[in-house]
Write an enzyme that holds these catalytic residues in place. Structure first.
Site, PDB file in Angstrom:
ATOM      1  N   LYS A 167      17.294   2.995   1.100  1.00  0.00           N
ATOM      2  CA  LYS A 167      18.030   2.868   2.354  1.00  0.00           C
ATOM      3  C   LYS A 167      19.245   1.973   2.079  1.00  0.00           C
ATOM      4  O   LYS A 167      19.219   0.773   2.367  1.00  0.00           O
ATOM      5  CB  LYS A 167      17.123   2.267   3.421  1.00  0.00           C
ATOM      6  CG  LYS A 167      17.640   2.425   4.824  1.00  0.00           C
ATOM      7  CD  LYS A 167      16.785   1.687   5.842  1.00  0.00           C
ATOM      8  CE  LYS A 167      15.442   2.338   6.078  1.00  0.00           C
ATOM      9  NZ  LYS A 167      14.706   1.675   7.178  1.00  0.00           N
TER      10      LYS A 167
ATOM     11  N   PHE B 167      13.995   3.645  10.993  1.00  0.00           N
ATOM     12  CA  PHE B 167      12.641   3.248  10.610  1.00  0.00           C
ATOM     13  C   PHE B 167      11.840   4.511  10.303  1.00  0.00           C
ATOM     14  O   PHE B 167      11.628   5.350  11.172  1.00  0.00           O
ATOM     15  CB  PHE B 167      11.959   2.431  11.712  1.00  0.00           C
ATOM     16  CG  PHE B 167      10.757   1.695  11.193  1.00  0.00           C
ATOM     17  CD1 PHE B 167      10.902   0.444  10.614  1.00  0.00           C
ATOM     18  CD2 PHE B 167       9.493   2.266  11.248  1.00  0.00           C
ATOM     19  CE1 PHE B 167       9.801  -0.237  10.100  1.00  0.00           C
ATOM     20  CE2 PHE B 167       8.387   1.594  10.739  1.00  0.00           C
ATOM     21  CZ  PHE B 167       8.549   0.337  10.165  1.00  0.00           C
TER      22      PHE B 167
ATOM     23  N   GLU C 241       7.834   1.826  -5.924  1.00  0.00           N
ATOM     24  CA  GLU C 241       7.955   1.359  -4.553  1.00  0.00           C
ATOM     25  C   GLU C 241       8.094   2.558  -3.625  1.00  0.00           C
ATOM     26  O   GLU C 241       8.566   3.617  -4.046  1.00  0.00           O
ATOM     27  CB  GLU C 241       9.189   0.442  -4.467  1.00  0.00           C
ATOM     28  CG  GLU C 241       9.522  -0.105  -3.114  1.00  0.00           C
ATOM     29  CD  GLU C 241       8.499  -1.084  -2.548  1.00  0.00           C
ATOM     30  OE1 GLU C 241       7.348  -0.665  -2.326  1.00  0.00           O
ATOM     31  OE2 GLU C 241       8.851  -2.240  -2.304  1.00  0.00           O
ATOM     32  N   ASP C 242       7.674   2.386  -2.378  1.00  0.00           N
ATOM     33  CA  ASP C 242       7.839   3.472  -1.417  1.00  0.00           C
ATOM     34  C   ASP C 242       9.267   3.533  -0.885  1.00  0.00           C
ATOM     35  O   ASP C 242       9.856   4.590  -0.780  1.00  0.00           O
ATOM     36  CB  ASP C 242       6.831   3.374  -0.266  1.00  0.00           C
ATOM     37  CG  ASP C 242       6.839   2.027   0.451  1.00  0.00           C
ATOM     38  OD1 ASP C 242       7.597   1.119   0.066  1.00  0.00           O
ATOM     39  OD2 ASP C 242       6.047   1.874   1.409  1.00  0.00           O
TER      40      ASP C 242
ATOM     41  N   ASP D  71      14.751  -1.225   0.936  1.00  0.00           N
ATOM     42  CA  ASP D  71      15.573  -1.456   2.117  1.00  0.00           C
ATOM     43  C   ASP D  71      16.516  -2.621   1.826  1.00  0.00           C
ATOM     44  O   ASP D  71      17.583  -2.440   1.254  1.00  0.00           O
ATOM     45  CB  ASP D  71      14.662  -1.728   3.311  1.00  0.00           C
ATOM     46  CG  ASP D  71      15.382  -1.731   4.648  1.00  0.00           C
ATOM     47  OD1 ASP D  71      16.625  -1.696   4.679  1.00  0.00           O
ATOM     48  OD2 ASP D  71      14.702  -1.789   5.681  1.00  0.00           O
TER      49      ASP D  71
ATOM     50  N   LYS E   4       0.813  -1.182   0.000  1.00  0.00           N
ATOM     51  CA  LYS E   4       0.000   0.000   0.000  1.00  0.00           C
ATOM     52  C   LYS E   4       0.862   1.254   0.000  1.00  0.00           C
ATOM     53  O   LYS E   4       0.429   2.332  -0.365  1.00  0.00           O
ATOM     54  CB  LYS E   4      -0.899   0.030   1.234  1.00  0.00           C
ATOM     55  CG  LYS E   4      -1.815  -1.162   1.353  1.00  0.00           C
ATOM     56  CD  LYS E   4      -2.604  -1.155   2.645  1.00  0.00           C
ATOM     57  CE  LYS E   4      -3.357  -2.473   2.760  1.00  0.00           C
ATOM     58  NZ  LYS E   4      -3.881  -2.672   4.102  1.00  0.00           N
ATOM     59  N   GLY E   5       2.104   1.088   0.411  1.00  0.00           N
ATOM     60  CA  GLY E   5       2.975   2.238   0.646  1.00  0.00           C
ATOM     61  C   GLY E   5       3.276   3.115  -0.544  1.00  0.00           C
ATOM     62  O   GLY E   5       3.529   4.306  -0.393  1.00  0.00           O
TER      63      GLY E   5
END
Length: 182
Positions: free
Chosen positions: A135, A156, A103-104, A107, A49-50
């Site tokens: 990240k 985070f 994508e949000d 990582d 959902k991000g």
């Protein structure tokens, strides 16, 4: 700089809504320039959902014909990245099409490695990646990211689509969550 109230659970703002808006314009131009003379249909696939706020703002600045679709891919439980699960696949075939995954945050790279492999196995002509946040310190998989909004430290982050247990997605900026809120 805009004046915005900082949520009580946010330790600091890393990226303001103004910075995000400006970067979406820049990325939209880069993406448009790349896909402008391609002979295959562009399909922009948001990872739910991000990615929704970023994708919505980004596609406003892409001036080539495109289709949109979504996948629901899960890789987090709380703050820990775990196994990748495909909860919802794209609705339309991608065979012979140009796929841009939105994508949000990237990582570990595990999620995108799985998703890119899935599109390649479905016969996509090309698969590229656009992410709001990268990240690099968290990366386990060496994955090529074609369009990066911002690099962030190994903290985070929440806001602008990013959540902690489904909360904070609606914040208009990207911030670091306070430890006591986890």
């Amino acid at each position: 700089m805009e004046t915005v109230a900082i949520h009580k659970d946010v330790a600091e703002i890393l990226v303001s809504s103004e910075q995000i808006e400006e970067r979406c314009k820049q990325l939209g131009k880069e993406i448009s320039d790349y896909y402008r003379n391609k002979d295959a249909q562009l399909v922009v696939v948001g990872l739910l959902k991000g990615s929704v706020p970023f994708m919505a703002d980004l596609i406003k600045h892409i001036d080539v014909d495109l289709e949109i679709d979504f996948m629901d891919v899960s890789s987090y439980v709380g703050t820990d990245s775990t196994e990748v699960k495909i909860l919802k696949d794209v609705e339309n075939p991608v065979t012979g099409k140009e796929v841009l995954i939105v994508e949000d945050i990237v990582d570990t790279g595990k999620t995108l490695q799985e998703v890119v492999g899935l599109f390649q196995s479905k016969g996509a002509k090309d698969v590229r990646i656009a992410t709001l946040l990268s990240k690099p310190e968290g990366r386990i998989i060496d994955i090529k990211i074609d369009y990066i909004g911002f690099s962030v430290p190994n903290k985070f982050v929440i806001g602008y689509g990013l959540d902690y247990n489904q909360k904070y997605r609606n914040l208009p900026y990207v911030g670091v969550i306070k430890k006591e809120a986890i």
